[in-house]
Design an enzyme around this catalytic site. Structure first.
Site, PDB file in Angstrom:
ATOM      1  N   ASP A  80       6.250  21.613 -24.937  1.00  0.00           N
ATOM      2  CA  ASP A  80       7.428  21.661 -25.810  1.00  0.00           C
ATOM      3  C   ASP A  80       7.644  20.306 -26.485  1.00  0.00           C
ATOM      4  OD1 ASP A  80       8.235  20.167 -23.624  1.00  0.00           O
ATOM      5  OD2 ASP A  80       9.767  21.563 -22.961  1.00  0.00           O
ATOM      6  N   ASN A 149      19.955  22.911 -16.210  1.00  0.00           N
ATOM      7  CA  ASN A 149      20.589  24.190 -16.568  1.00  0.00           C
ATOM      8  C   ASN A 149      19.658  25.376 -16.315  1.00  0.00           C
ATOM      9  OD1 ASN A 149      18.720  23.791 -18.573  1.00  0.00           O
ATOM     10  ND2 ASN A 149      20.116  24.170 -20.285  1.00  0.00           N
ATOM     11  N   HIS A 151      16.502  25.590 -17.342  1.00  0.00           N
ATOM     12  CA  HIS A 151      15.498  25.851 -18.376  1.00  0.00           C
ATOM     13  C   HIS A 151      14.080  25.550 -17.886  1.00  0.00           C
ATOM     14  CE1 HIS A 151      15.944  21.556 -20.323  1.00  0.00           C
ATOM     15  NE2 HIS A 151      15.057  21.531 -19.367  1.00  0.00           N
ATOM     16  N   GLU A 156      15.868  27.839 -22.908  1.00  0.00           N
ATOM     17  CA  GLU A 156      17.232  27.594 -22.450  1.00  0.00           C
ATOM     18  C   GLU A 156      17.857  28.881 -21.890  1.00  0.00           C
ATOM     19  OE1 GLU A 156      17.819  24.477 -22.230  1.00  0.00           O
ATOM     20  OE2 GLU A 156      18.793  23.726 -24.025  1.00  0.00           O
TER      21      GLU A 156
HETATM   22  P1  PGA Z   1      13.025  16.283 -15.580  1.00  0.00           P
HETATM   23  O1  PGA Z   1      13.117  17.518 -16.558  1.00  0.00           O
HETATM   24  O2  PGA Z   1      11.677  16.336 -14.955  1.00  0.00           O
HETATM   25  O3  PGA Z   1      13.185  15.093 -16.490  1.00  0.00           O
HETATM   26  O4  PGA Z   1      14.125  16.432 -14.592  1.00  0.00           O
HETATM   27  C1  PGA Z   1      12.715  18.769 -16.111  1.00  0.00           C
HETATM   28  C2  PGA Z   1      12.965  19.742 -17.218  1.00  0.00           C
HETATM   29  O5  PGA Z   1      13.994  19.658 -17.884  1.00  0.00           O
HETATM   30  O6  PGA Z   1      12.112  20.631 -17.402  1.00  0.00           O
END
Ligand code: PGA
Length: 258
Positions: A80, A149, A151, A156
């Site tokens: 992404d 959240n 995701h 999302e």
């Molecule tokens: P993070 O992000 O590894 O920075 O906690 C994980 C994500 O949002 O997929």
């Protein structure tokens, strides 16, 4: 110390691996990548960005540099990135990925498939991205993280398990997570392009890596709550035993099965 919960003999259930601390998570994730490439050197893989995979990348680069691991034939797809962002932008997941892994790991440029975030028609380009993955036989491995959240990639809340790669609006929670990640120094676009959950769910092997106490509640929701668009990570359970969840103790602390 690593313990594996196979969910009481139910063969189609995801495998949950709980390691003591972050370092063990990074090692285990790197082991899975190495296993997949050992079986299929030209495997098609997608790996995530963020704080969580940082240790995995360090370990992968170490193994590539010491020639324990050969990544030179793998096809690498970015998971992404922000819409419109280029590797020259402050907030660019591709830039991060290049400096943490693609460049030090010496991946051949021709094997790297970037998110078409600057395409004139992003919707057409996103569909083309999925087509390219399918033409190469689909993902052999998708390693993903879990957002605060719920995701997966930038799928999302509201995302469906059939969603293709597409342009998405980012939630407030993701925008603040991103702002913190770039130390408040970058302007975060409010839209992104993400590999779809549907594309990820077709992968022959999926690894979800989550670390830390602050993710314990969302881990519980994703693994033990209802399968729901409110928590996109919960859809990963549809992959059954193609899914391995690697957690450190803190991230696993609210699970009833551990
Ligand atoms: P993070 O992000 O590894 O920075 O906690 C994980 C994500 O949002 O997929």
């Amino acid at each position: 110390m690593m313990s594996t919960v196979q969910d009481a003999g139910v063969a189609h259930m995801p495998r949950i691996t709980v390691v003591e601390a972050y370092d063990g998570l990074s090692q285990r994730a790197a082991d899975v990548v190495a296993e997949v490439l050992g079986e299929k050197p030209d495997a098609v893989v997608t790996l995530p960005t963020g704080e969580t995979p940082s240790g995995m990348y360090k370990e992968l680069v170490r193994r590539i540099t010491s020639k324990e691991l050969d990544f030179s034939r793998a096809q690498f797809f970015c998971l992404d990135d922000y819409l419109g962002s280029t590797p020259e932008d402050d907030a660019s997941l591709t830039r991060w990925l290049r400096s943490e892994f693609l460049v030090p790991g010496n991946l051949p440029e021709g094997n790297i498939h970037y998110m078409p975030t600057t395409a004139e028609d992003p919707d057409v380009a996103a569909a083309g991205f999925d087509r390219e993955i399918a033409e190469l036989g689909g993902f052999d491995l998708a390693v993903v993280g879990l957002g605060p959240n719920g995701h997966i990639g930038f799928n999302e809340p509201g995302s469906l398990p059939t969603d293709p790669t597409r342009v998405v609006d980012l939630e407030e929670a993701t925008l603040s997570q991103s702002a913190a990640y770039w130390d408040g120094k970058a302007t975060i676009p409010t839209q992104a392009m993400t590999t779809g959950l549907g594309t990820i769910l077709k992968s022959r092997r999926i690894v979800l890596i989550v670390s830390g106490k602050r993710k314990a509640e969302i881990v519980r929701a994703a693994l033990e709550g209802p399968s729901t668009s409110d928590v996109p990570g919960s859809w990963l359970r549809q992959a059954g035993n193609r899914l391995e969840v690697i957690l450190d103790r803190e991230a696993a602390s609210l699970l009833t099965i551990k």
